[in-house]
Design a protein around this motif. Sequence first.
Motif, mmCIF file in Angstrom:
data_model
loop_
_atom_site.group_PDB
_atom_site.id
_atom_site.type_symbol
_atom_site.label_atom_id
_atom_site.label_comp_id
_atom_site.label_asym_id
_atom_site.label_seq_id
_atom_site.Cartn_x
_atom_site.Cartn_y
_atom_site.Cartn_z
ATOM 1 N N LEU A 258 0.862 -1.180 0.000
ATOM 2 C CA LEU A 258 0.000 0.000 0.000
ATOM 3 C C LEU A 258 0.897 1.228 0.000
ATOM 4 O O LEU A 258 1.621 1.485 0.968
ATOM 5 N N VAL A 282 -2.067 -1.549 -3.851
ATOM 6 C CA VAL A 282 -2.940 -0.375 -3.878
ATOM 7 C C VAL A 282 -2.051 0.850 -3.970
ATOM 8 O O VAL A 282 -1.154 1.052 -3.129
ATOM 9 N N ASP A 284 -2.345 4.798 -3.957
ATOM 10 C CA ASP A 284 -3.349 5.782 -3.531
ATOM 11 C C ASP A 284 -2.801 7.198 -3.643
ATOM 12 O O ASP A 284 -1.801 7.543 -3.011
ATOM 13 N N VAL A 480 -4.578 -1.868 -8.047
ATOM 14 C CA VAL A 480 -5.649 -0.914 -7.754
ATOM 15 C C VAL A 480 -5.054 0.478 -7.583
ATOM 16 O O VAL A 480 -4.122 0.680 -6.792
ATOM 17 N N VAL A 482 -5.987 4.572 -6.801
ATOM 18 C CA VAL A 482 -6.999 5.427 -6.176
ATOM 19 C C VAL A 482 -6.681 6.887 -6.480
ATOM 20 O O VAL A 482 -5.537 7.326 -6.323
ATOM 21 N N PHE A 518 -7.853 6.592 0.621
ATOM 22 C CA PHE A 518 -8.103 5.575 1.631
ATOM 23 C C PHE A 518 -8.019 6.179 3.029
ATOM 24 O O PHE A 518 -7.143 6.998 3.315
ATOM 25 N N ASN A 526 -12.868 2.813 1.375
ATOM 26 C CA ASN A 526 -12.266 1.951 2.388
ATOM 27 C C ASN A 526 -12.638 0.489 2.170
ATOM 28 O O ASN A 526 -11.778 -0.405 2.224
ATOM 29 N N VAL A 529 -10.865 -1.021 -0.974
ATOM 30 C CA VAL A 529 -9.435 -1.263 -0.751
ATOM 31 C C VAL A 529 -9.235 -2.453 0.174
ATOM 32 O O VAL A 529 -8.397 -3.342 -0.069
ATOM 33 N N GLU A 530 -9.989 -2.498 1.253
ATOM 34 C CA GLU A 530 -9.844 -3.590 2.225
ATOM 35 C C GLU A 530 -10.243 -4.936 1.610
ATOM 36 O O GLU A 530 -9.572 -5.955 1.851
ATOM 37 N N TRP A 532 -9.995 -5.813 -1.460
ATOM 38 C CA TRP A 532 -8.938 -6.226 -2.385
ATOM 39 C C TRP A 532 -7.734 -6.786 -1.619
ATOM 40 O O TRP A 532 -7.236 -7.874 -1.934
#
Length: 545
Positions: A258, A282, A284, A480, A482, A518, A526, A529-530, A532
């Motif tokens: 992340l 992720v 972000d 992913v 964001v 996030f 949220n 993301v969680e 995934w």
Amino acid sequence: MTPPGPPLEPPPPGSDLPPLPSAEPRRAPRNAALVGLLVGVLVFAVAAAGFASWKLVDNSDPKAAPSPSPAITPTPSEPMPSTPTSLDRFYGQKLDWRKCGRDFCTHLEVPLDYANPSGKTLELAVLKVPAQSQRIGSLVVNPGGPGGSGISYAAAGSLQFGSVLSDHFDIVGFDPRGVGLSDPLKCLGTQGLDRVLAYDPDPDTPAEVAGMDQLMTEFGQSCLDNSGDLAKHVSTKEAAKDMDVLRAALGEAKLDYLGASYGTFLGATYAEEFPTHVGRFVLDGAVDPALSNTELSKQQGQGFETALRAYLKDCVDSGDCFLGRTVDQGLARIKKLLDDADAKPLSTGTDRPLTEGLALTGIFLPLYVKSFWPQLTSALKDAIEGHDGKALLDLSDQYASRGPNGYTDNAMDVLYAVNCLDHDDYVESKDVPKLIPSFEKAAPTFGRAFAYSTSSCSKWPIKSGERTTAIHAKGAPTIVVVGTTRDPATPLAWAQALAKELDSGTLITRDGDGHTGFQQGNTCVNEAVEAWLVSGTKPKPDLHC
């Protein structure tokens, strides 16, 4: 919350690690409710030093309910990937975890120069916040920067990442090469960095331009003088290679990651270098690596202009806005304040007057977090009506991690050093005036300053020859991305572009203000993301939240 103290020198191998910011009681690092994250992909002139990200750790939306826990599905177990024989000693190392406060600390050894792995090595500080229940693996996190401390980021635990991720993952943060508790890059001292940050960001005369160039020459030379070869080896590509060594040392066949802001550039670079090692990613507050330094600067200036207009609209809509009856009147009032500070810096009651450069960073900081807008209003009122720059200076100091006795970390040094290695497509300062009309069209308030930011690395003494290009990460699983509609530092267009450039990118869009998506009070973001990261459930295509 008082800010953390100055960075500690890493102890020699085998000695006890010092207590880190996660020491009891668990708390978020930095002041107030902020995790301080410098997130500059660009070097923003001599005054603003890139763009900083300050991430709110408590949700600002009171209606946002805690996310339900998704089904737990660990990343499928696979054999550990093979590694170059020349790097066996690094990939094969065992981490010696030791208790530090409520968490666990260790050091990771990496080569200074991956082209010469038998040469000098670096020690990277690593911190692990153990999973609270039903552990499924390690989640490596990075807050941005370059220069942000992954140690401080991870240490915030559930305050930063929420209970779902903290329950199921060991949250692992590391200070990248040159940063904080790792072998730290040393460049300018307090007085020198004060001069850089206070300097005129949009010089008006040939003498001021020459002074800006001279400051940057001295800045880069101080990194070489005080840190030697380390100043040549703090690039994002090298940090990505370090992250793969960390993956192996954690015993993970795939890296779950992340990254926020600049951390998205680090993560995307890792995915390009090691696509088959990517687990659940992720990114972000994404950066678009395909853009030139000039386009990044222009679009970021436009992002800050958009955020400033959103702040002013909120002020005007609330009634009796002291900045004016319309957004345009408010913009003109703030522009006049900056011009006045350029002509005659404002008194602050200290030996550091508020220059235009310091006023800019003081304005930038609250634009990252909507709940800080009232502080911006108060500081602007003091400066405009009371001719008192102390409140804006305080905001600027928070931006740059400057305490009463100097800088509390080396993030600003790292910011410049990394950016100038990663983006060697600078513009000579003499050529900047050609750019100003297009920059001012994109960002009338900030355009000139962002135009001059394109020349910041032109006098940096270390030339890498690096040019960023589009990253596709061919062969990587879903990544992913964001983006946030009114993000000042990483405009939504960057997230949209990165999601398209990645062969396996998928985009989540948050409609909102502030930096990153996030844990910013949006339950839709949220949960996606969680789901995934914890269960491998892909977000709906082009999900809007």
